[in-house]
Write a protein that holds these residues in place. Structure first.
Motif, mmCIF file in Angstrom:
data_model
loop_
_atom_site.group_PDB
_atom_site.id
_atom_site.type_symbol
_atom_site.label_atom_id
_atom_site.label_comp_id
_atom_site.label_asym_id
_atom_site.label_seq_id
_atom_site.Cartn_x
_atom_site.Cartn_y
_atom_site.Cartn_z
ATOM 1 N N THR A 10 1.624 -0.157 -6.169
ATOM 2 C CA THR A 10 0.503 0.109 -6.505
ATOM 3 C C THR A 10 -0.568 -1.282 -6.128
ATOM 4 O O THR A 10 -2.581 -1.486 -5.789
ATOM 5 N N GLY A 11 -0.185 -2.244 -7.060
ATOM 6 C CA GLY A 11 -0.696 -3.634 -6.220
ATOM 7 C C GLY A 11 -0.581 -3.551 -5.481
ATOM 8 O O GLY A 11 -2.071 -4.635 -5.180
ATOM 9 N N LEU A 12 0.060 -3.625 -4.285
ATOM 10 C CA LEU A 12 0.133 -4.416 -2.693
ATOM 11 C C LEU A 12 -0.918 -2.759 -2.162
ATOM 12 O O LEU A 12 -1.883 -3.795 -1.646
ATOM 13 N N VAL A 13 -1.536 -1.665 -2.561
ATOM 14 C CA VAL A 13 -2.446 -1.005 -2.414
ATOM 15 C C VAL A 13 -3.640 -1.582 -2.869
ATOM 16 O O VAL A 13 -4.838 -1.355 -1.581
ATOM 17 N N LEU A 17 -6.528 -2.615 -0.273
ATOM 18 C CA LEU A 17 -7.636 -2.261 -0.023
ATOM 19 C C LEU A 17 -9.121 -3.348 -0.694
ATOM 20 O O LEU A 17 -10.271 -3.019 0.017
ATOM 21 N N ARG A 18 -8.833 -4.207 -1.543
ATOM 22 C CA ARG A 18 -9.859 -5.416 -1.056
ATOM 23 C C ARG A 18 -9.940 -5.731 -0.364
ATOM 24 O O ARG A 18 -10.918 -6.528 0.380
ATOM 25 N N LEU A 19 -8.496 -6.621 0.573
ATOM 26 C CA LEU A 19 -9.406 -6.959 1.858
ATOM 27 C C LEU A 19 -9.027 -5.749 3.076
ATOM 28 O O LEU A 19 -10.530 -6.991 3.921
ATOM 29 N N MET A 20 -9.193 -4.933 2.709
ATOM 30 C CA MET A 20 -10.402 -4.464 4.117
ATOM 31 C C MET A 20 -11.930 -3.921 2.947
ATOM 32 O O MET A 20 -12.213 -3.915 4.681
ATOM 33 N N ASP A 21 -11.935 -4.046 2.329
ATOM 34 C CA ASP A 21 -13.352 -4.045 1.597
ATOM 35 C C ASP A 21 -14.096 -5.354 2.302
ATOM 36 O O ASP A 21 -15.019 -5.529 2.427
ATOM 37 N N LEU A 33 -6.729 -6.354 9.879
ATOM 38 C CA LEU A 33 -5.367 -6.542 10.074
ATOM 39 C C LEU A 33 -4.015 -6.711 8.922
ATOM 40 O O LEU A 33 -3.304 -6.495 9.156
ATOM 41 N N ALA A 34 -4.528 -7.637 8.060
ATOM 42 C CA ALA A 34 -4.230 -8.821 6.839
ATOM 43 C C ALA A 34 -3.768 -6.646 5.473
ATOM 44 O O ALA A 34 -2.802 -6.444 5.314
ATOM 45 N N GLY A 35 -5.038 -6.349 5.489
ATOM 46 C CA GLY A 35 -5.219 -5.128 4.901
ATOM 47 C C GLY A 35 -4.272 -3.387 5.575
ATOM 48 O O GLY A 35 -3.817 -3.267 4.390
ATOM 49 N N PHE A 36 -4.019 -3.981 6.115
ATOM 50 C CA PHE A 36 -3.226 -3.229 6.889
ATOM 51 C C PHE A 36 -1.809 -3.046 6.724
ATOM 52 O O PHE A 36 -1.010 -2.110 6.507
ATOM 53 N N LEU A 37 -1.566 -4.603 7.357
ATOM 54 C CA LEU A 37 -0.253 -5.186 7.011
ATOM 55 C C LEU A 37 0.112 -5.039 5.084
ATOM 56 O O LEU A 37 1.695 -4.201 5.216
ATOM 57 N N VAL A 38 -0.509 -5.126 4.915
ATOM 58 C CA VAL A 38 0.129 -5.090 2.954
ATOM 59 C C VAL A 38 -0.306 -3.645 2.988
ATOM 60 O O VAL A 38 1.365 -2.992 2.621
ATOM 61 N N ALA A 39 -1.029 -2.526 3.575
ATOM 62 C CA ALA A 39 -0.676 -1.393 3.316
ATOM 63 C C ALA A 39 0.407 -1.291 4.421
ATOM 64 O O ALA A 39 0.705 0.663 3.653
ATOM 65 N N SER A 40 0.564 -1.353 5.234
ATOM 66 C CA SER A 40 2.721 -0.810 5.969
ATOM 67 C C SER A 40 3.215 -0.780 4.839
ATOM 68 O O SER A 40 4.909 -0.269 4.321
ATOM 69 N N ALA A 41 3.300 -2.509 4.517
ATOM 70 C CA ALA A 41 4.448 -2.883 3.230
ATOM 71 C C ALA A 41 4.379 -2.028 2.124
ATOM 72 O O ALA A 41 5.746 -1.969 1.871
ATOM 73 N N ALA A 42 3.485 -1.654 1.871
ATOM 74 C CA ALA A 42 3.585 -0.847 0.243
ATOM 75 C C ALA A 42 4.169 0.593 1.184
ATOM 76 O O ALA A 42 4.984 1.554 0.066
ATOM 77 N N ALA A 43 3.512 1.184 2.000
ATOM 78 C CA ALA A 43 4.821 2.539 2.379
ATOM 79 C C ALA A 43 5.692 2.493 2.705
ATOM 80 O O ALA A 43 6.184 3.117 2.749
ATOM 81 N N ALA A 44 6.299 1.635 3.566
ATOM 82 C CA ALA A 44 8.076 1.247 4.041
ATOM 83 C C ALA A 44 8.560 0.927 2.448
ATOM 84 O O ALA A 44 9.566 1.188 2.445
ATOM 85 N N MET A 45 8.023 0.460 1.278
ATOM 86 C CA MET A 45 8.591 0.494 0.722
ATOM 87 C C MET A 45 9.070 1.601 -0.149
ATOM 88 O O MET A 45 10.261 1.927 -0.991
ATOM 89 N N VAL A 46 8.109 2.427 -0.725
ATOM 90 C CA VAL A 46 8.191 3.977 -0.961
ATOM 91 C C VAL A 46 9.220 4.508 -0.039
ATOM 92 O O VAL A 46 10.556 5.107 -0.538
#
Length: 99
Positions: A10-13, A17-21, A33-46
């Motif tokens: 949740t913290g990563l998501v 979202l803040r980075l993308m905003d 790009l940084a926001g996408f990478l952080v979101a990808s890390a959250a998805a990979a963790m799940v």
């Protein structure tokens, strides 16, 4: 453990979202790009969490099946092998004494 992973994801998501905003507001590709990478890390963790939970379930089931097996056959084979080796040593002793 599950609650900790949910909190981290949740913290990563939220961070993504803040980075993308900010990226949309300032028109910067690097923040997007940084926001996408952080979101990808959250998805990979799940994804890793789900894979490991299935693996841990498999290991636990294998452990239960291993404990339920009857090991009497192994003991019988061990007893037979020890008696055969005892007989062989007696036979060798008698052969040496006969010479």
């Amino acid at each position: 453990m599950t609650l900790l992973i949910i909190a981290i994801v949740t913290g990563l998501v939220v961070w993504a979202l803040r980075l993308m905003d900010r990226a949309l507001a300032s028109q910067e590709f690097s923040l997007m790009l940084a926001g996408f990478l952080v979101a990808s890390a959250a998805a990979a963790m799940v994804g890793v969490y789900f894979l490991m939970s299935d693996y841990m379930f498999y290991v636990h089931q294998s452990e239960l099946l291993f404990q339920d097996q009857n090991f009497s056959e192994f003991l019988v084979l061990d007893d037979i092998a020890s008696t055969e080796s005892g007989l062989m040593s007696v036979d060798m002793a008698t052969l040496l004494l006969d010479d």
